[in-house]
Scaffold this active site. Structure first.
Site, PDB file in Angstrom:
ATOM      1  N   GLY A 286       0.827  -1.209   0.000  1.00 35.76           N
ATOM      2  CA  GLY A 286       0.000   0.000   0.000  1.00 35.76           C
ATOM      3  C   GLY A 286       0.859   1.256   0.000  1.00 35.76           C
ATOM      4  O   GLY A 286       0.592   2.227  -0.713  1.00 35.76           O
TER       5      GLY A 286
ATOM      6  N   ASN B 161      -2.277 -11.954  -2.644  1.00 33.64           N
ATOM      7  CA  ASN B 161      -1.635 -13.155  -3.163  1.00 33.64           C
ATOM      8  C   ASN B 161      -2.581 -14.333  -3.015  1.00 33.64           C
ATOM      9  O   ASN B 161      -3.504 -14.295  -2.213  1.00 33.64           O
ATOM     10  CB  ASN B 161      -0.379 -13.459  -2.324  1.00 33.64           C
TER      11      ASN B 161
ATOM     12  N   ALA C 272       8.001  -4.854  -2.281  1.00 34.63           N
ATOM     13  CA  ALA C 272       8.167  -3.766  -1.306  1.00 34.63           C
ATOM     14  C   ALA C 272       8.287  -4.370   0.079  1.00 34.63           C
ATOM     15  O   ALA C 272       7.656  -5.379   0.381  1.00 34.63           O
ATOM     16  CB  ALA C 272       6.969  -2.824  -1.359  1.00 34.63           C
TER      17      ALA C 272
ATOM     18  N   LYS D 192       0.967 -17.286 -10.563  1.00 34.79           N
ATOM     19  CA  LYS D 192       1.637 -16.846  -9.333  1.00 34.79           C
ATOM     20  C   LYS D 192       1.390 -17.855  -8.210  1.00 34.79           C
ATOM     21  O   LYS D 192       2.288 -18.159  -7.418  1.00 34.79           O
ATOM     22  CB  LYS D 192       1.105 -15.452  -8.948  1.00 34.79           C
TER      23      LYS D 192
ATOM     24  N   ASN E 161       4.101 -19.637  -5.741  1.00 35.55           N
ATOM     25  CA  ASN E 161       4.017 -19.469  -4.281  1.00 35.55           C
ATOM     26  C   ASN E 161       3.787 -20.820  -3.581  1.00 35.55           C
ATOM     27  O   ASN E 161       4.351 -21.064  -2.510  1.00 35.55           O
ATOM     28  CB  ASN E 161       2.901 -18.484  -3.909  1.00 35.55           C
TER      29      ASN E 161
ATOM     30  N   ASN F  93       6.939 -20.989  -1.216  1.00 39.18           N
ATOM     31  CA  ASN F  93       6.702 -20.375   0.107  1.00 39.18           C
ATOM     32  C   ASN F  93       6.625 -21.354   1.277  1.00 39.18           C
ATOM     33  O   ASN F  93       7.290 -21.134   2.298  1.00 39.18           O
ATOM     34  CB  ASN F  93       5.446 -19.495   0.060  1.00 39.18           C
TER      35      ASN F  93
ATOM     36  N   GLU G 223      -0.145 -16.477   4.724  1.00 40.53           N
ATOM     37  CA  GLU G 223      -1.238 -16.575   3.730  1.00 40.53           C
ATOM     38  C   GLU G 223      -1.400 -18.015   3.220  1.00 40.53           C
ATOM     39  O   GLU G 223      -1.975 -18.243   2.169  1.00 40.53           O
ATOM     40  CB  GLU G 223      -0.980 -15.590   2.586  1.00 40.53           C
TER      41      GLU G 223
HETATM   42  P1  NAD Z   1       1.422  -5.873   4.981  1.00 43.08           P
HETATM   43  O1  NAD Z   1       1.117  -6.786   6.129  1.00 43.08           O
HETATM   44  O2  NAD Z   1       2.690  -5.107   4.974  1.00 43.08           O
HETATM   45  O3  NAD Z   1       0.225  -4.806   4.815  1.00 43.08           O
HETATM   46  C1  NAD Z   1      -1.115  -5.098   5.051  1.00 43.08           C
HETATM   47  C2  NAD Z   1      -1.696  -3.901   5.786  1.00 43.08           C
HETATM   48  O4  NAD Z   1      -3.100  -4.048   5.883  1.00 43.08           O
HETATM   49  C3  NAD Z   1      -1.160  -3.742   7.217  1.00 43.08           C
HETATM   50  O5  NAD Z   1      -0.630  -2.439   7.383  1.00 43.08           O
HETATM   51  C4  NAD Z   1      -2.402  -3.940   8.084  1.00 43.08           C
HETATM   52  O6  NAD Z   1      -2.379  -3.165   9.263  1.00 43.08           O
HETATM   53  C5  NAD Z   1      -3.486  -3.461   7.124  1.00 43.08           C
HETATM   54  N1  NAD Z   1      -4.833  -3.909   7.510  1.00 43.08           N
HETATM   55  C6  NAD Z   1      -5.231  -5.137   7.915  1.00 43.08           C
HETATM   56  N2  NAD Z   1      -6.545  -5.111   8.221  1.00 43.08           N
HETATM   57  C7  NAD Z   1      -6.968  -3.832   8.005  1.00 43.08           C
HETATM   58  C8  NAD Z   1      -8.223  -3.174   8.164  1.00 43.08           C
HETATM   59  N3  NAD Z   1      -9.302  -3.831   8.634  1.00 43.08           N
HETATM   60  N4  NAD Z   1      -8.313  -1.851   7.837  1.00 43.08           N
HETATM   61  C9  NAD Z   1      -7.225  -1.182   7.396  1.00 43.08           C
HETATM   62  N5  NAD Z   1      -5.999  -1.749   7.238  1.00 43.08           N
HETATM   63  C10 NAD Z   1      -5.887  -3.061   7.548  1.00 43.08           C
HETATM   64  O7  NAD Z   1       1.308  -6.768   3.675  1.00 43.08           O
HETATM   65  P2  NAD Z   1       1.908  -6.435   2.222  1.00 43.08           P
HETATM   66  O8  NAD Z   1       3.270  -6.981   2.106  1.00 43.08           O
HETATM   67  O9  NAD Z   1       1.672  -5.004   1.901  1.00 43.08           O
HETATM   68  O10 NAD Z   1       0.981  -7.361   1.315  1.00 43.08           O
HETATM   69  C11 NAD Z   1      -0.387  -7.083   1.094  1.00 43.08           C
HETATM   70  C12 NAD Z   1      -0.926  -8.103   0.073  1.00 43.08           C
HETATM   71  O11 NAD Z   1      -0.208  -7.901  -1.162  1.00 43.08           O
HETATM   72  C13 NAD Z   1      -0.656  -9.563   0.469  1.00 43.08           C
HETATM   73  O12 NAD Z   1      -1.697 -10.372   0.012  1.00 43.08           O
HETATM   74  C14 NAD Z   1       0.637  -9.897  -0.263  1.00 43.08           C
HETATM   75  O13 NAD Z   1       0.800 -11.286  -0.513  1.00 43.08           O
HETATM   76  C15 NAD Z   1       0.439  -9.113  -1.564  1.00 43.08           C
HETATM   77  N6  NAD Z   1       1.691  -8.778  -2.246  1.00 43.08           N
HETATM   78  C16 NAD Z   1       2.670  -8.078  -1.548  1.00 43.08           C
HETATM   79  C17 NAD Z   1       3.847  -7.764  -2.216  1.00 43.08           C
HETATM   80  C18 NAD Z   1       4.951  -6.997  -1.520  1.00 43.08           C
HETATM   81  O14 NAD Z   1       6.002  -6.792  -2.160  1.00 43.08           O
HETATM   82  N7  NAD Z   1       4.813  -6.562  -0.292  1.00 43.08           N
HETATM   83  C19 NAD Z   1       4.026  -8.153  -3.556  1.00 43.08           C
HETATM   84  C20 NAD Z   1       3.013  -8.868  -4.190  1.00 43.08           C
HETATM   85  C21 NAD Z   1       1.833  -9.166  -3.526  1.00 43.08           C
HETATM   86  O1  KPL Z   2       6.159 -14.132  -4.360  1.00 45.31           O
HETATM   87  C1  KPL Z   2       7.037 -14.569  -3.657  1.00 45.31           C
HETATM   88  C2  KPL Z   2       6.819 -14.468  -2.181  1.00 45.31           C
HETATM   89  O2  KPL Z   2       7.783 -14.417  -1.432  1.00 45.31           O
HETATM   90  O3  KPL Z   2       5.634 -14.425  -1.794  1.00 45.31           O
HETATM   91  C3  KPL Z   2       8.263 -15.249  -4.254  1.00 45.31           C
HETATM   92  C4  KPL Z   2       8.072 -15.335  -5.759  1.00 45.31           C
HETATM   93  C5  KPL Z   2       8.421 -16.636  -3.680  1.00 45.31           C
HETATM   94  C6  KPL Z   2       9.503 -14.415  -4.074  1.00 45.31           C
HETATM   95  O4  KPL Z   2       9.998 -14.399  -2.775  1.00 45.31           O
END
Ligand code: NAD
Ligand code: KPL
Length: 294
Positions: free
Chosen positions: A11, A95, A121, A177, A181, A185, A261
């Site tokens: 976010g 995810n 991120a 994806k 995963n 994972n 997850e």
């Molecule tokens: P994160 O845990 O860093 O962020 C999730 C956020 O949601 C947290 O800040 C949490 O406090 C907030 N949240 C939870 N419930 C809430 C509510 N009721 N109201 C408001 N906020 C609320 O997770 P992330 O790494 O940002 O990942 C988020 C999703 O994106 C996951 O499904 C992850 O698999 C996917 N994703 C993340 C990345 C990455 O690089 N971080 C890449 C690809 C996919």
């Molecule tokens: O998407 C990923 C994750 O960590 O959730 C991979 C592709 C496994 C990269 O770390």
């Protein structure tokens, strides 16, 4: 105004990359009114100072980006959806699979879309968000109203400067994806090692072929493009090698004591197997083992 629900790593990445002044985070009920401030480290260039306001009750967002974890998504959307205009697109970034279909079933008349991204991120410190890996984002519709808003949603997201594309079949991308995963994972979480190290481990070597055979049968039975178990293993190992030194998101969740997850990755595959009459003993075993780590 573009609203972002979930002020975590992903976010904050979108908030920092979208045009300044056009983004607000959706507050939790107990949230203080002071804007969210953090440092943002882009892939190239100097660190930036970012300040994002919270969405107020009177603001009506033109787009809602949902970046909560899969297991939190429904509970996060429930209080918000009744006050969201039926024309506002909702883009789900979770995810795995399962949470996206549930949202589309509950709000079928809304423009619901799903995205899958290989952008990376993380937050090594609470106040610092790092854009750790450049990737691409695919967006597709889950409801008929989402179809009508797909092009506009993609062009709004592309104002971030990130690579964003529309796809007519987001489930194909989500499954691609999911396969990766599901094959990386849980092993990294159970073995507590970086992605590349799973490959030489006897536990991975024992279970990867039977796991890929289960996933191959599930793909065919659920109407996705068929892929052999050998092709699936190759795809998994290519990504494990390319991301060899990475800590997977599941291992990171485990190390931080957060819920993983798994229920939307191997857990989803296990439930789908039960529905379709396909044995998914390996997906069940991996799900159980990861759940016991929490
Ligand atoms: P994160 O845990 O860093 O962020 C999730 C956020 O949601 C947290 O800040 C949490 O406090 C907030 N949240 C939870 N419930 C809430 C509510 N009721 N109201 C408001 N906020 C609320 O997770 P992330 O790494 O940002 O990942 C988020 C999703 O994106 C996951 O499904 C992850 O698999 C996917 N994703 C993340 C990345 C990455 O690089 N971080 C890449 C690809 C996919
Ligand atoms: O998407 C990923 C994750 O960590 O959730 C991979 C592709 C496994 C990269 O770390």
């Amino acid at each position: 105004m573009i609203a972002i629900l979930g002020a975590g790593s992903l976010g904050r990445l979108w908030a920092a990359k979208l045009p300044a002044g056009q983004v607000a985070f959706v507050p939790r009920p107990e949230q203080s009114a002071a804007p969210l401030r953090y440092r943002f480290r882009p892939i190239n260039g100097p660190e930036l100072s970012v300040q994002i306001p919270w969405l107020t009750n009177t603001e009506s967002p033109s787009l809602l980006i949902v970046t909560t974890k899969a297991g939190d998504t429904l509970a996060a959307l429930q209080p918000l959806m009744p006050r969201l205009p039926e024309t506002t697109p909702v883009v789900l970034f979770q995810n795995g699979l399962g949470s996206q279909q549930r949202v589309a079933q509950i709000w079928p008349s809304h423009p619901i879309l799903a995205a899958t991204t290989t952008e990376g991120a993380n937050r090594p410190e609470t106040e610092l968000t790092v854009h750790a890996g450049q990737g691409e984002t695919w967006v597709g519709a889950l409801t008929p109203a989402g179809e009508a808003r797909l092009r506009k949603t993609v062009s709004t997201l592309a104002e971030s400067g990130l690579s964003v594309n529309a796809t007519p079949d987001i489930f194909d991308r989500l499954w691609q994806k999911l396969v990766i995963n599901a094959g990386i994972n849980p092993f990294t979480a159970i073995l507590n090692c970086p992605n590349g190290e799973i490959l030489a481990h006897p536990f991975y070597q024992q279970w990867i072929d039977p796991l890929c055979r289960e996933i191959s049968k599930l793909l065919t039975a659920s109407g996705q493009s068929p892929r052999s178990a050998t092709a699936l293993r190759e795809a998994i190992e290519t990504v494990a090698c390319k991301t060899a030194t990475n800590t997977s998101s599941m291992r990171a969740d485990r190390l931080a004591g957060r819920k993983t997850e798994i229920d939307f990755i191997n857990g989803y595959l296990a439930r789908l197997g039960a529905e379709l009459g396909i044995d998914t003993a390996v997906n069940r075993m991996l799900t159980d083992q990861v759940e016991q780590l929490n």
